[in-house]
Every structure is written in C-alpha cells, then in structure tokens.
Enzyme design. Sequence first.
Site, PDB file in Angstrom:
ATOM      1  CG  PHE A   1      34.560 -17.537 180.281  1.00 26.90           C
ATOM      2  CD1 PHE A   1      34.320 -18.662 181.061  1.00 26.90           C
ATOM      3  CD2 PHE A   1      35.854 -17.305 179.838  1.00 26.90           C
ATOM      4  CE1 PHE A   1      35.351 -19.536 181.388  1.00 26.90           C
ATOM      5  CE2 PHE A   1      36.891 -18.179 180.162  1.00 26.90           C
ATOM      6  CZ  PHE A   1      36.640 -19.297 180.936  1.00 26.90           C
TER       7      PHE A   1
ATOM      8  CG  ASP B   1      36.964 -10.003 179.465  1.00 27.24           C
ATOM      9  OD1 ASP B   1      37.677 -10.063 178.444  1.00 27.24           O
ATOM     10  OD2 ASP B   1      36.809 -10.965 180.240  1.00 27.24           O
TER      11      ASP B   1
ATOM     12  CE  LYS C   1      39.701 -16.153 174.245  1.00 28.68           C
ATOM     13  NZ  LYS C   1      39.947 -17.584 174.138  1.00 28.68           N
TER      14      LYS C   1
HETATM   15  N1  PLP Z   1      37.754 -13.279 179.128  1.00 29.92           N
HETATM   16  C1  PLP Z   1      37.087 -13.690 178.046  1.00 29.92           C
HETATM   17  C2  PLP Z   1      36.012 -12.822 177.482  1.00 29.92           C
HETATM   18  C3  PLP Z   1      37.397 -14.910 177.451  1.00 29.92           C
HETATM   19  O1  PLP Z   1      36.711 -15.317 176.372  1.00 29.92           O
HETATM   20  C4  PLP Z   1      38.411 -15.708 178.011  1.00 29.92           C
HETATM   21  C5  PLP Z   1      38.736 -17.031 177.427  1.00 29.92           C
HETATM   22  O2  PLP Z   1      38.038 -17.586 176.651  1.00 29.92           O
HETATM   23  C6  PLP Z   1      39.079 -15.231 179.148  1.00 29.92           C
HETATM   24  C7  PLP Z   1      38.741 -14.022 179.669  1.00 29.92           C
HETATM   25  C8  PLP Z   1      40.172 -16.050 179.774  1.00 29.92           C
HETATM   26  O3  PLP Z   1      41.305 -16.001 178.961  1.00 29.92           O
HETATM   27  P1  PLP Z   1      42.488 -17.062 179.179  1.00 29.92           P
HETATM   28  O4  PLP Z   1      41.970 -18.387 178.775  1.00 29.92           O
HETATM   29  O5  PLP Z   1      43.584 -16.533 178.277  1.00 29.92           O
HETATM   30  O6  PLP Z   1      42.866 -16.997 180.611  1.00 29.92           O
END
Ligand code: PLP
Length: 399
Positions: free
Chosen positions: A136, A221, A250
Amino acid sequence: MKDLIDKSESYIFPTYTRLPIVLTRGEGMKVWDSEGKDYLDFVSGIAVLNVGHRHPRVVEAITQQSKLLMHVSNLYYSEPQITLAELLVTHSFADKVFFCNSGAEANEAAIKLARKVFKDKGESNRYHIITMENSFHGRTMATLSATAQKKFHHGFDPLLDGFSYVPFNNAQAVQETLTADTCAVMVEPIQGEGGVNCPSPDYLKDLRTICDEYGLILIFDEVQVGMGRTGTLFAHQHYGAEPDIMTLAKALAGGMPIGAMLANKKCAPSFSPSTHASTFGGNLLSTAAGVATIEALLNENILDNCQKMGKYFYAKLCSLKDKHPVIKKVKGKGLLLGVEIGCEGNAIVRECMRRGILINCTMGNILRFIPPLIIKEKEVDSLIKTLDELFTQKQSSPS
Ligand code: PLP
C-alpha cells in the site's frame, strides 16, 4: 453525537466506513468521545500518534510556533524546516530531504525522483518500478499504480504505466521480473495495510544486493513503520539494509500533517530547482511539531518502551492464540502487531469499541494493533482481557 453523524453523512463524501462515535479529546493512550466516554486507543490515527495524543513537547512546539509564524512559502527559508531536515539526515542514511504533506505525496516524490535519476543519465526508457503484492503506497494515481492490490484500483483505470508487481518477501521474483527498463524497487520493510507482513531476515539485504548489481534504486516506504513504530527509528534498521530513497509521513510530526522523502547522494542531485514543489510542504507548524516528535522519540525512552512492550504484547497475543483456535496467527514487530482470525474482523472491532477499546481490522480478518509507543503493560492487559472475553463468547455462541 447523532446530529453530528447525520450532518457528516449529508456533507462529507462517504469514502470512509466510519464507526459511530465522534472523538473530541485525547491524551497519551486515551481518547474521549463527545458524550464523555473514554477509549484506549490501539489505532493511534493509524500509526500517527507514536508519541501519544497531545504529547506536551508537540503541543508546546505548535503553540510557540503559532505565536510567531504559521506558514511561509518555500520561496524563503524557515528554521523549523531546516532543523527537522538536519535531524532526519543526522539520524538516517540520507543526505537530503524533501517535505510534503502526506504519505502518498512522499511516495509520489520518490517515484518522480527515481524516474528523474535515469532521465538525467539519458536512459529515458528506464522508468519501470517493481512493487510488491499486498503493498500500500497511497491513493494518488501514481501511488495507486504502485499499490499492488486490485481492490484499490477498481474504477480508476487506466493506471500509470511502468509498474510490475511481484510477491512480497521473494527477492528472486524481483530478479526474475526486472528488465532493461527497470529503474527501481519499492517496498514497505513491513507491510501494514496489506496485513502486517514481516519479511524474512535477509529479504531487504537481498533486495539491496540485486539493486546494487543491476544499478537500480531501492525505495523503502516507511510511512507506516517509520518513526519508532517497530522499536528502532526506522524499521529497515532491524534488517541491515539501507535504501537509496525512503518515505515518511504519519507519525513524523506527532499528529500534524506532514510527509518527507529522503534520498542519498546518488539520487538527490536529480531534484534540482523547479523539478518538484509543494505549497504546504515543510509548513512551519508541522515541521516544528516534527522536531518536537523526534526529540521526544530520542530522549524519552520511547523506542526502548516500544521494544519492551512490543515483546510483552506479542507474548500475550500468543497466549491468547493458544487458548482460542479462532486465532490463526500472531504477527508483526515492535508495536505494529496483528492477529489473523478465522472469522470476519469488523464485528470484533465494533464490540471492542463498545467496551472502550479502539482497534482496527485490515484485509477483512487481520486485527491490527498500533497503539502509541508509550503504552504500559496494564493497557495491553485490558485489551487482552477484552479479546479473551470476546473470543470465549464467540466459541460458546452458535455461529
Ligand atoms: N504508504 C504506506 C505504507 C501507508 O501505510 C500509507 C497509508 O496508510 C501510505 C503510504 C499513504 O499515506 P497517506 O494516507 O498519508 O497518503
């Protein structure tokens, strides 16, 4: 509460399936709803409140900064932004930081930078990125295309060209999939939304070796697993492999919106003046909160507490599994923990909420626990007791 919820249904897109409470106050491990009921928060805004709700350092930083200046354009310099970048560079593999507002934006920046590195070398065909099944990376078009889960793609075709998906935790699959057009490999060190999936000890090191051998950029990520969530400042530090690019968001600013893309010397020069930008990126309130958050993480024993409580919590979940056959698997690291259950998870989430505990469910049947890293044993014990009661009831009631 009901009036507010009705208004929400009237005015806000129903893109979220919300639980029927309105939260109005938080402190440390706890939140309160508009009717005064308190909850132990094992969700933390989905891995945002690592230092707890309204951490005093974060509140103080925002308060002081708001009295001076809340926002300036990136046409000028600002101190909290510089201090946060210095802290991130000092405590990571990276040489440069780009600030934005969310995880998706941080990943967009990473994807753009990876492509640009090869454009700058005159290798225009090399823009393909390999990502992992059940990953994700966000909801913007590029990060959606990077996200290898069909359920999120539905209705948004055509996706962006240049992404191939391989199984997570299988370095050989990456090697077999890469072509002369591949520029990067992008991976969450531990998958969060995809079901709390930890890699085997050598996976990230193997990806590093492949990337070095084929001249690829390795992107981690760490939007969900960074900022202490697994007991080290960044999750990849458990696995002995460094990326070329890392994304954060986050928990980086203790509850304020922020994103950051960090890169090493090999990649950083390709983001030259005017190549990328964000109006609010590096906003003064968010970066001041970011500085306070990192100072709290590094100076208040929070990482040690995360490791200690992570082990305690994991062991308690394993004991629960021994008692309740409905629990199939306990997984995770530090304070990103999950239990796979042999039934649908949302009813458990609702019942926990009714009993004053907020938890989350991902992938339909993985209960996910992402509490503030300041959690204490007695708070873990409360959750375990509640789950024990719920699973006992479930066993004795006809399905
Ligand atoms: N990358 C990861 C691993 C995530 O868990 C998330 C959101 O849960 C995102 C990217 C996307 O982040 P945002 O919701 O701040 O755009």
